[in-house]
Design a protein around this motif. Structure first.
Motif, mmCIF file in Angstrom:
data_model
loop_
_atom_site.group_PDB
_atom_site.id
_atom_site.type_symbol
_atom_site.label_atom_id
_atom_site.label_comp_id
_atom_site.label_asym_id
_atom_site.label_seq_id
_atom_site.Cartn_x
_atom_site.Cartn_y
_atom_site.Cartn_z
ATOM 1 N N PRO A 51 41.354 24.797 -6.549
ATOM 2 C CA PRO A 51 40.696 26.001 -6.100
ATOM 3 C C PRO A 51 40.445 26.983 -7.233
ATOM 4 O O PRO A 51 39.712 27.929 -7.065
ATOM 5 C CB PRO A 51 41.716 26.610 -5.130
ATOM 6 N N THR A 52 41.035 26.751 -8.406
ATOM 7 C CA THR A 52 40.732 27.685 -9.502
ATOM 8 C C THR A 52 39.444 27.221 -10.167
ATOM 9 O O THR A 52 39.188 26.026 -10.270
ATOM 10 C CB THR A 52 41.869 27.692 -10.530
ATOM 11 N N VAL B 5 51.472 16.470 -1.675
ATOM 12 C CA VAL B 5 52.470 17.441 -2.131
ATOM 13 C C VAL B 5 51.760 18.704 -2.582
ATOM 14 O O VAL B 5 50.747 18.640 -3.283
ATOM 15 C CB VAL B 5 53.266 16.892 -3.342
ATOM 16 N N PHE B 6 52.293 19.852 -2.201
ATOM 17 C CA PHE B 6 51.720 21.097 -2.683
ATOM 18 C C PHE B 6 52.769 22.193 -2.661
ATOM 19 O O PHE B 6 53.699 22.158 -1.851
ATOM 20 C CB PHE B 6 50.490 21.507 -1.845
ATOM 21 N N PRO B 7 52.637 23.184 -3.554
ATOM 22 C CA PRO B 7 53.613 24.272 -3.590
ATOM 23 C C PRO B 7 53.220 25.369 -2.609
ATOM 24 O O PRO B 7 52.040 25.629 -2.390
ATOM 25 C CB PRO B 7 53.520 24.781 -5.033
ATOM 26 N N PHE B 156 46.647 26.965 -5.194
ATOM 27 C CA PHE B 156 47.305 25.737 -5.628
ATOM 28 C C PHE B 156 46.349 24.571 -5.443
ATOM 29 O O PHE B 156 45.333 24.695 -4.768
ATOM 30 C CB PHE B 156 48.566 25.475 -4.798
ATOM 31 N N ARG B 157 46.698 23.461 -6.085
ATOM 32 C CA ARG B 157 45.930 22.236 -5.901
ATOM 33 C C ARG B 157 46.913 21.168 -5.462
ATOM 34 O O ARG B 157 47.893 20.922 -6.155
ATOM 35 C CB ARG B 157 45.275 21.855 -7.234
ATOM 36 N N ALA B 158 46.666 20.557 -4.321
ATOM 37 C CA ALA B 158 47.587 19.540 -3.814
ATOM 38 C C ALA B 158 47.431 18.241 -4.600
ATOM 39 O O ALA B 158 46.401 17.983 -5.201
ATOM 40 C CB ALA B 158 47.303 19.299 -2.334
ATOM 41 N N THR B 159 48.470 17.437 -4.581
ATOM 42 C CA THR B 159 48.434 16.141 -5.266
ATOM 43 C C THR B 159 48.735 15.042 -4.273
ATOM 44 O O THR B 159 49.609 15.201 -3.426
ATOM 45 C CB THR B 159 49.510 16.093 -6.371
ATOM 46 N N VAL B 160 48.029 13.940 -4.390
ATOM 47 C CA VAL B 160 48.255 12.809 -3.493
ATOM 48 C C VAL B 160 49.056 11.753 -4.241
ATOM 49 O O VAL B 160 48.728 11.408 -5.370
ATOM 50 C CB VAL B 160 46.907 12.197 -3.040
ATOM 51 N N ASP B 253 55.974 24.380 -19.501
ATOM 52 C CA ASP B 253 55.460 25.096 -18.338
ATOM 53 C C ASP B 253 54.468 24.232 -17.602
ATOM 54 O O ASP B 253 53.387 24.684 -17.299
ATOM 55 C CB ASP B 253 54.674 26.344 -18.759
ATOM 56 N N THR B 254 54.785 22.972 -17.364
ATOM 57 C CA THR B 254 53.730 22.132 -16.784
ATOM 58 C C THR B 254 53.230 22.691 -15.471
ATOM 59 O O THR B 254 54.004 22.926 -14.575
ATOM 60 C CB THR B 254 54.215 20.696 -16.520
ATOM 61 N N PRO B 255 51.950 22.885 -15.376
ATOM 62 C CA PRO B 255 51.367 23.263 -14.085
ATOM 63 C C PRO B 255 51.440 22.045 -13.180
ATOM 64 O O PRO B 255 51.763 20.976 -13.667
ATOM 65 C CB PRO B 255 49.920 23.601 -14.429
ATOM 66 N N PRO B 256 51.168 22.179 -11.892
ATOM 67 C CA PRO B 256 51.268 21.019 -11.012
ATOM 68 C C PRO B 256 50.460 19.840 -11.546
ATOM 69 O O PRO B 256 49.421 20.021 -12.129
ATOM 70 C CB PRO B 256 50.659 21.501 -9.695
#
Lengths: 195, 268
Positions: A51-52, B5-7, B156-160, B253-256
């Motif tokens: 979404p970013t 999975v998503f935060p 956020f961006r979900a991951t499969v 600092d890994t982003p998702p």
């Protein structure tokens, strides 16, 4: 000519970045200044929000690089011909301006979803790929340009997503590097593939 | 079976698992009904449509940052438009609204929230449903919120993941305990070696998913939505188990985790 593909992300969404992303004309100017393509090639770009916001840009030469470009750029060489095989099926994404040019030279834009999909099939046929399945969404964005450049107008941007099969790898590569349809300066025309 | 999975992170969150009254408490972890509602909003399900397919998803949530409980004192007064004689001139100090007759002057409510919490949710189900949810979360039909409407989620961006175990996936998904609000300070501390990432994290999962795992606690909570029209909401019971897992090791600092960013044809 070696082409390059750049992925631009914006870790800090400052007011300056947001206002550029919101205005297609401004975005076009910033991208054209930063990502120069030599004669004989074009700069193609596409804005996505997932979404970013992030930008994908394809150029015919390496990035010129100004110091005050707000955005993190990751660059790779882009040579799709090395991976394309005739007959392979790939997922694709394309943001384009589906329209036809009338005999008098004026443009007639396709607002109807079925015509947009027909346009894609026809364009695909000319460009060496066969569209297997596709979904499309469109939006009409305002284009605020100065009077000399044509004043205010609207641009139809259709987002196509689906799968295709390669018929002619050379033509497909040309499509990937040179873009499809009109409006390439304003974020249209960039076709990308994925497995 | 695949897993999404998503935060879930935001300034404030509220996940109620207890009956409503003037005190609106929050549980310490996202409720399954809350997350099911979140996903249903993304999909655009209206209140007449069934949520059974979402209720059947395997559900587990990891607590990356427990958050601080916050209680909001809020009064509610019913106001209605004042009926005016259209032929009388309006006085300078006239108010358009007045308190409704017959209603108590003010109802006092206490609403509890969790501030600066970060949770990671994993749901497992059929391939088709998971991919539909992944697309829906990119462009949700209705606005998303973390339990209550005023709890805005961070983007956020979900991951499969190609796995059918939410718990297994949570043991791999990178630690998200860097709430963006505090990120500058936290990242600075992490670089200086001052900030401590906990060695183990709590995961609260559907009881049936925790079989054979090191369980710390079990309980039951009434958070499976069976009927959702406003005045007659009904829920049924779900067993929960809390287990502890070692914190996944990740880069600074890994982003998702995101799937490949570059299209086909890009070479190093």
């Amino acid at each position: 000519m070696t082409h390059f593909i750049h992925k631009v992300t914006f870790p800090h969404l400052t007011l300056s970045v947001l206002s550029a992303l919101a205005d297609t004309q401004v975005l076009h100017e910033r991208i054209a200044t930063e990502f120069v393509s030599p004669q004989g090639s074009r700069t193609l770009w596409r804005l996505t929000t997932n979404p970013t916001p992030s930008l994908l840009v394809v150029t015919g030469g390496p990035r010129r690089g100004t110091d005050d470009f707000e955005g993190t750029v990751a660059t790779k060489t882009y040579a799709p011909s090395t991976v394309l095989d005739k007959g392979s099926v790939y997922r694709f994404a394309l943001t384009a301006n589906p329209a036809r040019t009338r005999s008098d030279g004026s443009r007639e834009v396709h607002l109807n979803r079925d015509r947009q999909i027909e346009w894609l099939h026809a364009t695909g046929y000319r460009s060496g790929f066969e569209v297997l399945d596709v979904t499309v969404r469109h939006e009409i964005v305002p284009l605020r340009r100065s009077a000399e450049k044509g004043g205010e107008s609207k641009l139809l941007r259709a987002e196509f997503d689906g799968t295709l099969r390669i018929g002619d790898p050379q033509r497909v590569e040309s499509a990937l590097l040179n873009g499809l349809g009109k409006g390439k300066a304003f974020g249209c025309g960039l076709l990308t593939l994925a497995r | 079976m695949t897993t999404l999975v998503f935060p879930l992170a935001g300034t404030i969150q509220a996940w109620g698992t207890v009956e409503q009254g003037t005190v609106r408490p929050t549980d310490r972890y996202p409720s399954k009904s809350g997350v099911v509602g979140f996903l249903a909003a993304a999909l655009g399900r209206d209140r007449s449509q069934s949520l059974n397919d979402l209720n059947d998803l395997g559900f587990a949530v990891r607590v990356d940052l427990a958050g601080k409980p916050v209680r909001d004192y809020q009064t509610v007064r019913k106001r209605v438009p004042k009926v005016r004689d259209p032929f009388k001139p309006v006085a300078a100090d006239d108010e358009p609204l007045e308190l409704k007759k017959g209603e108590p002057t003010a109802t006092i409510t206490y609403r509890d929230y969790l501030a600066d919490a970060v949770f990671v949710v994993a749901v497992s189900g059929s391939d088709a449903l998971i991919r539909e949810l992944d697309r829906a979360l990119i462009r949700p039909v209705y606005p998303l919120f973390l339990g209550r409407r005023n709890c805005v989620p961070f983007p956020f961006r979900a991951t499969v993941f190609e796995s059918d175990s939410p718990v297994e996936v949570l043991s791999r998904y990178p630690y998200q305990g860097f709430s963006p609000i505090e990120s500058e300070a936290r990242r600075g501390k992490l670089r200086n070696g001052e900030y401590e990432v906990p060695a183990e994290l709590d995961v609260i999962a559907d009881a049936r998913l925790a079989k054979g795992l090191k369980t710390v606690a079990v309980d039951e909570v009434r958070d499976i939505v069976t009927y959702r029209h406003d005045r007659a909401r009904r829920f049924s019971v779900r067993g929960r188990a809390m287990i502890r897992i070692p914190t996944p090791v990740s880069g600074e600092d890994t982003p998702p985790v995101t799937t490949s960013d570059f299209p086909l044809g890009a070479i190093e």
